[in-house]
Design an enzyme around this catalytic site. Structure first.
Site, PDB file in Angstrom:
ATOM      1  N   ILE A  40       8.399   4.764 -10.037  1.00 33.38           N
ATOM      2  CA  ILE A  40       8.994   6.061 -10.395  1.00 33.38           C
ATOM      3  C   ILE A  40       9.959   6.523  -9.299  1.00 33.38           C
ATOM      4  CG2 ILE A  40       8.447   8.486 -10.834  1.00 33.38           C
ATOM      5  CD1 ILE A  40       5.666   7.484 -11.880  1.00 33.38           C
ATOM      6  N   ASP A  93       5.747   5.987   6.908  1.00 31.37           N
ATOM      7  CA  ASP A  93       4.447   5.398   6.545  1.00 31.37           C
ATOM      8  C   ASP A  93       3.402   6.507   6.429  1.00 31.37           C
ATOM      9  OD1 ASP A  93       2.145   3.972   6.195  1.00 31.37           O
ATOM     10  OD2 ASP A  93       2.572   2.520   7.779  1.00 31.37           O
ATOM     11  N   ASN A 120       6.767  11.675  -3.571  1.00 27.50           N
ATOM     12  CA  ASN A 120       6.435  10.812  -4.714  1.00 27.50           C
ATOM     13  C   ASN A 120       5.466   9.687  -4.340  1.00 27.50           C
ATOM     14  OD1 ASN A 120       7.167   9.152  -7.351  1.00 27.50           O
ATOM     15  ND2 ASN A 120       7.591   7.812  -5.597  1.00 27.50           N
ATOM     16  N   TYR A 207      -9.152   9.281  -6.555  1.00 28.84           N
ATOM     17  CA  TYR A 207      -7.705   9.511  -6.747  1.00 28.84           C
ATOM     18  C   TYR A 207      -7.480  10.937  -7.269  1.00 28.84           C
ATOM     19  CZ  TYR A 207      -3.113   8.887  -9.067  1.00 28.84           C
ATOM     20  OH  TYR A 207      -1.807   9.012  -9.493  1.00 28.84           O
ATOM     21  N   LYS A 211      -5.358  14.165  -5.663  1.00 26.94           N
ATOM     22  CA  LYS A 211      -4.255  14.842  -6.362  1.00 26.94           C
ATOM     23  C   LYS A 211      -4.595  16.324  -6.585  1.00 26.94           C
ATOM     24  CE  LYS A 211      -1.373  11.346  -6.853  1.00 26.94           C
ATOM     25  NZ  LYS A 211      -0.035  11.315  -6.246  1.00 26.94           N
TER      26      LYS A 211
HETATM   27  N1  LIG Z   1       2.376   5.375 -12.861  1.00 28.51           N
HETATM   28  C1  LIG Z   1       1.681   6.355 -13.439  1.00 28.51           C
HETATM   29  O1  LIG Z   1       1.260   6.264 -14.607  1.00 28.51           O
HETATM   30  C2  LIG Z   1       1.400   7.624 -12.678  1.00 28.51           C
HETATM   31  C3  LIG Z   1       0.676   8.636 -13.331  1.00 28.51           C
HETATM   32  C4  LIG Z   1       0.420   9.825 -12.635  1.00 28.51           C
HETATM   33  C5  LIG Z   1       0.878   9.980 -11.351  1.00 28.51           C
HETATM   34  N2  LIG Z   1       1.563   8.969 -10.731  1.00 28.51           N
HETATM   35  C6  LIG Z   1       2.026   9.197  -9.346  1.00 28.51           C
HETATM   36  O2  LIG Z   1       3.409   8.915  -9.285  1.00 28.51           O
HETATM   37  C7  LIG Z   1       3.760   8.468  -7.971  1.00 28.51           C
HETATM   38  C8  LIG Z   1       4.553   7.170  -8.067  1.00 28.51           C
HETATM   39  O3  LIG Z   1       3.724   6.228  -8.742  1.00 28.51           O
HETATM   40  P1  LIG Z   1       4.233   4.800  -9.232  1.00 28.51           P
HETATM   41  O4  LIG Z   1       3.517   4.500 -10.478  1.00 28.51           O
HETATM   42  O5  LIG Z   1       5.715   4.726  -9.176  1.00 28.51           O
HETATM   43  O6  LIG Z   1       3.594   3.889  -8.086  1.00 28.51           O
HETATM   44  P2  LIG Z   1       4.101   2.531  -7.418  1.00 28.51           P
HETATM   45  O7  LIG Z   1       5.042   1.813  -8.301  1.00 28.51           O
HETATM   46  O8  LIG Z   1       2.865   1.850  -6.958  1.00 28.51           O
HETATM   47  O9  LIG Z   1       4.906   3.072  -6.147  1.00 28.51           O
HETATM   48  C9  LIG Z   1       4.225   3.743  -5.129  1.00 28.51           C
HETATM   49  C10 LIG Z   1       5.173   3.988  -4.000  1.00 28.51           C
HETATM   50  O10 LIG Z   1       4.432   4.630  -2.935  1.00 28.51           O
HETATM   51  C11 LIG Z   1       4.619   3.869  -1.754  1.00 28.51           C
HETATM   52  N3  LIG Z   1       3.479   3.931  -0.862  1.00 28.51           N
HETATM   53  C12 LIG Z   1       2.186   3.624  -1.132  1.00 28.51           C
HETATM   54  N4  LIG Z   1       1.453   3.731  -0.010  1.00 28.51           N
HETATM   55  C13 LIG Z   1       2.303   4.102   0.980  1.00 28.51           C
HETATM   56  C14 LIG Z   1       2.156   4.363   2.364  1.00 28.51           C
HETATM   57  N5  LIG Z   1       0.984   4.226   2.997  1.00 28.51           N
HETATM   58  N6  LIG Z   1       3.250   4.759   3.086  1.00 28.51           N
HETATM   59  C15 LIG Z   1       4.450   4.877   2.488  1.00 28.51           C
HETATM   60  N7  LIG Z   1       4.661   4.622   1.183  1.00 28.51           N
HETATM   61  C16 LIG Z   1       3.594   4.241   0.444  1.00 28.51           C
HETATM   62  C17 LIG Z   1       4.822   2.429  -2.239  1.00 28.51           C
HETATM   63  O11 LIG Z   1       5.419   1.661  -1.208  1.00 28.51           O
HETATM   64  P3  LIG Z   1       5.174   0.042  -1.102  1.00 28.51           P
HETATM   65  O12 LIG Z   1       6.131  -0.595  -2.060  1.00 28.51           O
HETATM   66  O13 LIG Z   1       5.473  -0.245   0.322  1.00 28.51           O
HETATM   67  O14 LIG Z   1       3.748  -0.208  -1.484  1.00 28.51           O
HETATM   68  C18 LIG Z   1       5.743   2.690  -3.417  1.00 28.51           C
HETATM   69  O15 LIG Z   1       7.050   2.910  -2.969  1.00 28.51           O
HETATM   70  C19 LIG Z   1       2.445   8.329  -7.222  1.00 28.51           C
HETATM   71  O16 LIG Z   1       2.242   9.469  -6.429  1.00 28.51           O
HETATM   72  C20 LIG Z   1       1.400   8.257  -8.333  1.00 28.51           C
HETATM   73  O17 LIG Z   1       0.140   8.707  -7.910  1.00 28.51           O
HETATM   74  C21 LIG Z   1       1.836   7.798 -11.372  1.00 28.51           C
END
Ligand SMILES: NC(=O)c1ccc[n+]([C@@H]2O[C@H](COP(=O)([O-])OP(=O)(O)OC[C@H]3O[C@@H](n4cnc5c(N)ncnc54)[C@H](OP(=O)(O)O)[C@@H]3O)[C@@H](O)[C@H]2O)c1
Length: 339
Positions: A40, A93, A120, A207, A211
């Site tokens: 996202i 980080d 995000n 989780y 949140k």
């Molecule tokens: N996907 C869904 O259905 C969904 C639903 C509700 C809420 N969300 C929320 O939306 C947001 C984005 O989710 P997404 O689905 O796009 O997840 P994603 O594809 O797994 O991306 C997560 C991002 O966060 C970064 N990240 C994780 N741990 C980190 C750390 N310790 N330090 C710095 N960066 C870190 C990751 O970096 P790396 O590439 O280095 O790992 C990646 O850039 C999150 O907050 C998630 O909880 C998602």
């Protein structure tokens, strides 16, 4: 008897959101998107650049992954230096609050304004307790974004001093906040470590708890950032659920083809998953109805039926005493670890 009410009305309901016509002018604006290298976050960065945002900082922990993402954007003719709409890596980080603070301090050495901060980056899988004795998932999803934002607040406030400012903080939370059983407390840092072992999907509960903390903090922050003499328009703080977004199958080979098509029946693409964040960060509507979006601890947005739809929070997420307890414990924890 009808009781008199002085409450500010909630934002008006909207029927559509069009990135082509419904965004404010982003020229010259400086924006941070954390976790911008994939999922996202990547699509949030990409669509901000398509909307000609002045400078977008793609905050990511891995230089290699950040550079890959930036190359992909450059290959599409987006975000090149000198184009008036640039993308730049910010080393960042979340796994250690001290590092999150350092990233904010580094940023403030580079820029003298910050118009939009989109928290995000997030984590759904960590199970371990971090080196400071608190669940890594809580550190990544709530405590480090808290310290990152707090450290950037002086710059956000400075940007918000301008009479025509439109400064926003967007916290990407999740509707999973609602899964947390009632009776949640944050009276000590150990309360961040509730394992939920006796529940199915214990990690999802942890989780959700992280949140929930993010949403409680967002509302408290919004109450502190109301318009004043120093900040004529205040700062708008929005938390949101982006939708159920398929950020999983694109990276897993076995999920290509038919399996991917099946997932797409019930999950949004990452592109569409970014729309509620884009609404919160840059829609004209939030600017036009600012007072309504900032009232009563701000709003929580969801993706349905239209990206940016306001949804009322459950009682626990609106509990101001719980929010106060959370912030007290967070500040004590951060002081104890020297962050
Ligand atoms: N996907 C869904 O259905 C969904 C639903 C509700 C809420 N969300 C929320 O939306 C947001 C984005 O989710 P997404 O689905 O796009 O997840 P994603 O594809 O797994 O991306 C997560 C991002 O966060 C970064 N990240 C994780 N741990 C980190 C750390 N310790 N330090 C710095 N960066 C870190 C990751 O970096 P790396 O590439 O280095 O790992 C990646 O850039 C999150 O907050 C998630 O909880 C998602």
């Amino acid at each position: 008897m009808v009781e008199a009410t002085t409450a500010t009305p909630r934002p008006t309901v909207h029927a559509s959101f069009d990135l082509g016509t419904d965004l404010v002018d982003l020229k010259g604006k400086v924006i941070i998107v954390t976790g911008g290298n994939k999922g996202i976050g990547f699509w949030t960065v990409k669509q901000l650049l398509q909307a000609k945002a002045g400078k977008v900082y793609l905050a990511a922990r891995s230089e290699e992954r950040a550079n890959e993402a930036i190359k992909a954007l450059h290959d599409e003719g987006l975000g090149k230096e000198g184009s008036g709409s640039e993308v730049v890596w910010l080393r960042f980080d979340l796994s250690d609050p001290r590092e999150a603070k350092r990233a904010a301090e580094d940023f403030m050495k580079k820029e003298d304004r910050l118009d939009v901060l989109i928290n995000n980056a997030g984590d759904m899988s960590s199970r371990e307790v971090g080196k400071d004795g608190v669940s890594l998932m809580h550190i990544i999803n709530y405590i480090s974004p808290y310290v990152f934002t707090e450290t950037l607040l002086p710059l956000l406030k400075k940007t918000a001093e301008a009479p025509d400012s439109d400064v926003r903080i967007v916290n990407v939370a999740s509707k999973m906040y609602n899964i947390v059983p009632s009776g949640v407390r944050y009276s000590t840092a150990q309360d961040f470590n509730v394992p939920y072992t006796f529940r199915p999907f214990s990690n999802l509960h942890r989780y959700g708890n992280s949140k929930l903390a993010m949403i409680l903090w967002s509302q408290r922050l919004q109450r502190l950032l109301q318009p004043s003499e120093a900040l004529p328009n205040g700062i708008t703080v929005i938390s949101l659920h982006p939708g159920g977004v398929d950020t999983f199958t694109p990276r897993v080979k076995v999920f290509q083809g038919l399996a991917k098509s099946i997932v797409s029946l019930f999950a949004l693409t990452p592109e569409a998953g970014a729309w509620t964040s884009l609404f919160a960060a840059a829609s004209k509507r939030v600017r036009e109805e600012r007072e309504r979006y900032q009232a009563d601890g701000g709003v929580y947005l969801v993706e349905q039926p239209v990206p940016g739809t306001v949804q009322e929070l459950g009682a626990t997420a609106k509990d101001e005493n719980l929010a106060e307890e959370l912030i007290r414990t967070t500040q004590t924890f951060l002081k104890d670890i020297g962050a």
